[in-house]
Design a protein around this motif. Sequence first.
Motif, PDB file in Angstrom:
ATOM      1  N   SER A   1      -7.561   4.263   3.303  1.00  0.00           N
ATOM      2  CA  SER A   1      -6.815   4.761   2.146  1.00  0.00           C
ATOM      3  C   SER A   1      -6.922   6.274   2.012  1.00  0.00           C
ATOM      4  O   SER A   1      -5.936   6.947   1.691  1.00  0.00           O
ATOM      5  CB  SER A   1      -7.287   4.075   0.861  1.00  0.00           C
ATOM      6  OG  SER A   1      -8.631   4.400   0.574  1.00  0.00           O
TER       7      SER A   1
ATOM      8  N   ARG B   1      -4.178  -1.980  -1.885  1.00  0.00           N
ATOM      9  CA  ARG B   1      -3.864  -2.583  -0.597  1.00  0.00           C
ATOM     10  C   ARG B   1      -3.137  -3.911  -0.792  1.00  0.00           C
ATOM     11  O   ARG B   1      -3.085  -4.463  -1.897  1.00  0.00           O
ATOM     12  CB  ARG B   1      -5.147  -2.800   0.216  1.00  0.00           C
ATOM     13  CG  ARG B   1      -6.101  -1.611   0.235  1.00  0.00           C
ATOM     14  CD  ARG B   1      -5.431  -0.311   0.659  1.00  0.00           C
ATOM     15  NE  ARG B   1      -4.997  -0.331   2.034  1.00  0.00           N
ATOM     16  CZ  ARG B   1      -4.403   0.690   2.641  1.00  0.00           C
ATOM     17  NH1 ARG B   1      -4.172   1.803   1.968  1.00  0.00           N
ATOM     18  NH2 ARG B   1      -4.041   0.599   3.899  1.00  0.00           N
TER      19      ARG B   1
ATOM     20  N   PRO C   1      -1.762   4.358  -1.526  1.00  0.00           N
ATOM     21  CA  PRO C   1      -2.810   3.923  -0.600  1.00  0.00           C
ATOM     22  C   PRO C   1      -4.037   3.303  -1.253  1.00  0.00           C
ATOM     23  O   PRO C   1      -4.791   2.598  -0.578  1.00  0.00           O
ATOM     24  CB  PRO C   1      -3.185   5.220   0.129  1.00  0.00           C
ATOM     25  CG  PRO C   1      -1.972   6.068   0.051  1.00  0.00           C
ATOM     26  CD  PRO C   1      -1.389   5.767  -1.298  1.00  0.00           C
TER      27      PRO C   1
ATOM     28  N   ALA D   1       0.816  -1.226   0.000  1.00  0.00           N
ATOM     29  CA  ALA D   1       0.000   0.000   0.000  1.00  0.00           C
ATOM     30  C   ALA D   1       0.846   1.271   0.000  1.00  0.00           C
ATOM     31  O   ALA D   1       0.460   2.270   0.596  1.00  0.00           O
ATOM     32  CB  ALA D   1      -0.992   0.003   1.165  1.00  0.00           C
TER      33      ALA D   1
END
Length: 320
Positions: free
Chosen positions: A285, A72, A69, A66
């Motif tokens: 995120s 994942r 972001p 990540a």
Amino acid sequence: MPGDEARAPSPPTAGAVLARAEQFIWLTARVLEQRRFAFHFLGGDADPVDAALGAYLGGDGGYGHALDPDLRGPLSRPLHTAHALRVLDSLGRCAGQRIERLCGHLTRVSAPDGALPVVFPAPHAPHRPVGDAPPGELLATGPVVGVLHRNRVWHAWLFRATEFCWDRVEGLRHSHPYEVQSAVAFLDGAPDRARAAAAADRLGRLVRERGLAVLDPARRARYPVFPGYAPGEQLFPYDFARRPESLARGWFTDEEMARALAFLAARQRPDGGWPVPRRDRAPGSSLERRPIATLEALLTLRAYGCLPAGANRPAPVPPR
């Protein structure tokens, strides 16, 4: 004095903007973004940034976990690679065995056309659907190739990947803002500067004709939001020309750029950070991306002289 209460508050000074952003970074950012802030704005050393980036390096020579972001999981992804290269570029450390291993990784994960897919068949953000054999895309390939050329890296992988980028950029007739960003990232690093300038000129006309950049933030409702983008997810002149020396800077008048930069400065939130006008991809995120967006905003504002130079580091030498 009478009428004082009706006056609009004065905009914050450049020093206040930076101080609020620093507080936001310390309170919310990952270690990597905290160390990047210290390097760029507080005279910090490059080694701690490098060490923090190393935590995202996989055994295959690529980057995962990540780092970007939106994606994942631990597996290496081309979009992580682009992010890592931007960090290394800012440190002046795009060279050596690490880059050699990275290029070997890119060779192994490229599509048959020699370019990089956006993602592979594995856990990913829902806005990036992927089939069993995803094709190479300019979105993933352009930024990687551009940074490597900018730093005069030579590797066999670059030959086909570079030709792919030229073919896609020079053939663009319809596009969307993020793909144009990737095209600019490629053109700003491409070794053939005359060819890059010609391609950028044509691409700039496309951007203006199609309304891909919001030229007047006060009238942003008049500009289209592209399919798949979140409400309000629009790009502005500074999103294409992050620094004055970018080829994309020539797409916009001084007045258009000044309006855009004033809008960018005004987007700082009361907590000191900048917003992320995208859909939430996964829990956490968006929280991780806001400090990244804040760093990008600060670096862009400083590049255009809207923030004090402070501990500014010289930019890498552009290609000749």
